[in-house]
Scaffold this motif. Structure first.
Motif, PDB file in Angstrom:
ATOM      1  N   VAL A  26       0.787  -1.072  -0.617  1.00 59.37           N
ATOM      2  CA  VAL A  26       0.040   0.195  -0.130  1.00 59.37           C
ATOM      3  C   VAL A  26       0.913   1.548   0.004  1.00 59.37           C
ATOM      4  O   VAL A  26       1.984   1.498   0.876  1.00 59.37           O
ATOM      5  CB  VAL A  26      -0.613   0.070   1.283  1.00 59.37           C
ATOM      6  CG1 VAL A  26      -1.487   0.687   1.259  1.00 59.37           C
ATOM      7  CG2 VAL A  26      -1.752  -0.826   1.397  1.00 59.37           C
ATOM      8  N   GLY A  27       0.704   2.172  -1.118  1.00 60.76           N
ATOM      9  CA  GLY A  27       1.891   3.547  -1.189  1.00 60.76           C
ATOM     10  C   GLY A  27       0.708   4.786  -0.389  1.00 60.76           C
ATOM     11  O   GLY A  27      -0.333   4.629  -1.387  1.00 60.76           O
ATOM     12  N   PHE A  28       1.159   5.305  -0.317  1.00 58.49           N
ATOM     13  CA  PHE A  28       0.422   6.836   0.284  1.00 58.49           C
ATOM     14  C   PHE A  28       1.593   7.758   0.599  1.00 58.49           C
ATOM     15  O   PHE A  28       2.955   8.295   1.404  1.00 58.49           O
ATOM     16  CB  PHE A  28      -0.156   6.584   1.619  1.00 58.49           C
ATOM     17  CG  PHE A  28      -0.653   8.424   2.596  1.00 58.49           C
ATOM     18  CD1 PHE A  28      -1.209   8.675   1.144  1.00 58.49           C
ATOM     19  CD2 PHE A  28      -0.376   8.734   3.050  1.00 58.49           C
ATOM     20  CE1 PHE A  28      -1.922   9.650   1.907  1.00 58.49           C
ATOM     21  CE2 PHE A  28      -1.095   9.772   3.366  1.00 58.49           C
ATOM     22  CZ  PHE A  28      -1.671  10.225   3.116  1.00 58.49           C
ATOM     23  N   GLY A  29       1.641   8.697  -0.349  1.00 58.90           N
ATOM     24  CA  GLY A  29       2.799  10.076  -0.993  1.00 58.90           C
ATOM     25  C   GLY A  29       3.896   9.035  -0.994  1.00 58.90           C
ATOM     26  O   GLY A  29       3.640   8.330  -2.404  1.00 58.90           O
ATOM     27  N   SER A  43       1.378   2.777  10.124  1.00 62.20           N
ATOM     28  CA  SER A  43       2.258   3.676   9.888  1.00 62.20           C
ATOM     29  C   SER A  43       2.127   4.735   8.880  1.00 62.20           C
ATOM     30  O   SER A  43       2.636   5.824   8.572  1.00 62.20           O
ATOM     31  CB  SER A  43       3.828   3.451   9.948  1.00 62.20           C
ATOM     32  OG  SER A  43       4.374   2.650   8.440  1.00 62.20           O
ATOM     33  N   LEU A  44       1.618   4.701   7.563  1.00 63.88           N
ATOM     34  CA  LEU A  44       1.438   5.467   6.277  1.00 63.88           C
ATOM     35  C   LEU A  44       0.549   6.572   7.107  1.00 63.88           C
ATOM     36  O   LEU A  44       0.736   7.890   6.313  1.00 63.88           O
ATOM     37  CB  LEU A  44       0.371   4.626   5.869  1.00 63.88           C
ATOM     38  CG  LEU A  44       1.495   3.326   5.056  1.00 63.88           C
ATOM     39  CD1 LEU A  44       1.235   2.736   4.096  1.00 63.88           C
ATOM     40  CD2 LEU A  44       2.628   4.229   4.784  1.00 63.88           C
ATOM     41  N   VAL A  52      -4.404   6.378  -1.601  1.00 64.23           N
ATOM     42  CA  VAL A  52      -3.679   5.260  -1.701  1.00 64.23           C
ATOM     43  C   VAL A  52      -3.509   4.331  -3.064  1.00 64.23           C
ATOM     44  O   VAL A  52      -4.494   4.178  -4.164  1.00 64.23           O
ATOM     45  CB  VAL A  52      -3.707   4.417  -0.455  1.00 64.23           C
ATOM     46  CG1 VAL A  52      -3.845   4.734   0.686  1.00 64.23           C
ATOM     47  CG2 VAL A  52      -4.546   3.606  -0.757  1.00 64.23           C
ATOM     48  N   VAL A  53      -2.041   3.846  -3.200  1.00 62.94           N
ATOM     49  CA  VAL A  53      -2.090   2.567  -3.927  1.00 62.94           C
ATOM     50  C   VAL A  53      -1.361   1.450  -4.155  1.00 62.94           C
ATOM     51  O   VAL A  53      -0.657   1.179  -2.905  1.00 62.94           O
ATOM     52  CB  VAL A  53      -0.677   3.574  -4.919  1.00 62.94           C
ATOM     53  CG1 VAL A  53      -0.160   2.755  -6.073  1.00 62.94           C
ATOM     54  CG2 VAL A  53      -1.358   4.637  -5.775  1.00 62.94           C
ATOM     55  N   ILE A  54      -1.702   1.105  -4.473  1.00 61.67           N
ATOM     56  CA  ILE A  54      -2.293  -0.867  -4.219  1.00 61.67           C
ATOM     57  C   ILE A  54      -0.886  -1.370  -5.434  1.00 61.67           C
ATOM     58  O   ILE A  54      -1.471  -1.040  -6.812  1.00 61.67           O
ATOM     59  CB  ILE A  54      -3.853  -1.410  -4.501  1.00 61.67           C
ATOM     60  CG1 ILE A  54      -4.041  -1.239  -3.791  1.00 61.67           C
ATOM     61  CG2 ILE A  54      -3.239  -2.970  -4.172  1.00 61.67           C
ATOM     62  CD1 ILE A  54      -3.991  -0.707  -1.804  1.00 61.67           C
ATOM     63  N   ARG A  55      -0.130  -1.946  -4.703  1.00 62.42           N
ATOM     64  CA  ARG A  55       1.029  -2.606  -5.964  1.00 62.42           C
ATOM     65  C   ARG A  55       0.536  -3.959  -5.732  1.00 62.42           C
ATOM     66  O   ARG A  55       1.154  -4.512  -4.469  1.00 62.42           O
ATOM     67  CB  ARG A  55       2.413  -2.221  -5.924  1.00 62.42           C
ATOM     68  CG  ARG A  55       1.967  -0.754  -6.004  1.00 62.42           C
ATOM     69  CD  ARG A  55       3.430  -0.047  -5.906  1.00 62.42           C
ATOM     70  NE  ARG A  55       3.687   1.109  -6.437  1.00 62.42           N
ATOM     71  CZ  ARG A  55       3.921   2.383  -5.194  1.00 62.42           C
ATOM     72  NH1 ARG A  55       3.948   1.431  -3.948  1.00 62.42           N
ATOM     73  NH2 ARG A  55       3.469   3.729  -5.403  1.00 62.42           N
ATOM     74  N   GLU A  63      -5.482 -11.121  -8.495  1.00 63.27           N
ATOM     75  CA  GLU A  63      -6.804 -11.222  -7.130  1.00 63.27           C
ATOM     76  C   GLU A  63      -6.757 -10.381  -5.440  1.00 63.27           C
ATOM     77  O   GLU A  63      -7.057 -10.161  -4.997  1.00 63.27           O
ATOM     78  CB  GLU A  63      -7.253 -12.423  -7.709  1.00 63.27           C
ATOM     79  CG  GLU A  63      -7.976 -12.952  -5.936  1.00 63.27           C
ATOM     80  CD  GLU A  63      -9.246 -12.951  -5.924  1.00 63.27           C
ATOM     81  OE1 GLU A  63     -10.334 -13.248  -5.269  1.00 63.27           O
ATOM     82  OE2 GLU A  63      -9.507 -12.294  -6.742  1.00 63.27           O
ATOM     83  N   ALA A  64      -5.237 -10.628  -5.944  1.00 66.53           N
ATOM     84  CA  ALA A  64      -4.898  -9.611  -4.355  1.00 66.53           C
ATOM     85  C   ALA A  64      -5.407  -7.992  -4.361  1.00 66.53           C
ATOM     86  O   ALA A  64      -5.726  -7.243  -3.355  1.00 66.53           O
ATOM     87  CB  ALA A  64      -2.616 -10.040  -4.189  1.00 66.53           C
ATOM     88  N   ALA A  65      -4.741  -7.511  -5.431  1.00 65.07           N
ATOM     89  CA  ALA A  65      -5.477  -6.267  -6.492  1.00 65.07           C
ATOM     90  C   ALA A  65      -6.384  -6.162  -5.984  1.00 65.07           C
ATOM     91  O   ALA A  65      -7.059  -4.946  -5.147  1.00 65.07           O
ATOM     92  CB  ALA A  65      -4.170  -5.898  -6.976  1.00 65.07           C
ATOM     93  N   ARG A  66      -7.219  -7.023  -6.338  1.00 69.36           N
ATOM     94  CA  ARG A  66      -9.128  -6.594  -6.614  1.00 69.36           C
ATOM     95  C   ARG A  66      -9.283  -6.663  -4.698  1.00 69.36           C
ATOM     96  O   ARG A  66      -9.855  -5.965  -4.648  1.00 69.36           O
ATOM     97  CB  ARG A  66      -9.660  -7.944  -7.304  1.00 69.36           C
ATOM     98  CG  ARG A  66     -11.006  -7.398  -7.412  1.00 69.36           C
ATOM     99  CD  ARG A  66     -11.769  -8.788  -7.748  1.00 69.36           C
ATOM    100  NE  ARG A  66     -11.364  -9.544  -7.250  1.00 69.36           N
ATOM    101  CZ  ARG A  66     -12.167  -9.996  -5.891  1.00 69.36           C
ATOM    102  NH1 ARG A  66     -13.367  -9.419  -5.567  1.00 69.36           N
ATOM    103  NH2 ARG A  66     -12.060 -11.176  -5.145  1.00 69.36           N
ATOM    104  N   ARG A  67      -8.474  -7.460  -3.954  1.00 66.35           N
ATOM    105  CA  ARG A  67      -9.387  -7.680  -3.155  1.00 66.35           C
ATOM    106  C   ARG A  67      -8.985  -7.038  -1.848  1.00 66.35           C
ATOM    107  O   ARG A  67      -9.734  -6.182  -0.770  1.00 66.35           O
ATOM    108  CB  ARG A  67      -8.536  -8.946  -1.582  1.00 66.35           C
ATOM    109  CG  ARG A  67      -9.262 -10.086  -3.133  1.00 66.35           C
ATOM    110  CD  ARG A  67      -8.842 -11.768  -1.793  1.00 66.35           C
ATOM    111  NE  ARG A  67      -8.949 -13.048  -2.444  1.00 66.35           N
ATOM    112  CZ  ARG A  67      -9.204 -13.545  -1.205  1.00 66.35           C
ATOM    113  NH1 ARG A  67      -8.730 -13.783  -0.464  1.00 66.35           N
ATOM    114  NH2 ARG A  67      -9.563 -14.756  -2.116  1.00 66.35           N
TER     115      ARG A  67
END
Length: 76
Positions: A26-29, A43-44, A52-55, A63-67
């Motif tokens: 999970v990305g933030f900033g 901590s994000l 937020v960005v999901i990678r 499937e992981a990204a969708r969930r």
């Protein structure tokens, strides 16, 4: 875009990704955290309304990204 602060979601995120063969971040900033690590996600510090960005990568990345998106986009 998060409907509620990210701190309300880490346990649900960990449960949703259990047993999935993929690495998810999970990305933030300018920061990112392993989506399976509750403390790292907390901590994000992403608040309601934040983007937020999901990678995800690995055999079950899609499937992981969708969930992950489903959990984070759902206000409870």
């Amino acid at each position: 875009v998060l409907p509620v602060a990210l701190h309300a979601r880490p346990a649900g995120l960990v449960r949703a990704l259990a047993g999935i063969d993929a690495q998810v971040e999970v990305g933030f900033g300018d920061r990112s955290a392993d989506a399976r690590g509750v403390l790292g996600v907390l901590s994000l510090g992403a608040t309601a309304g934040s983007t937020v960005v999901i990678r995800a990568r690995g055999p079950a990345a899609e499937e992981a990204a969708r969930r992950a998106v489903e959990v984070l986009a759902t206000a409870e």
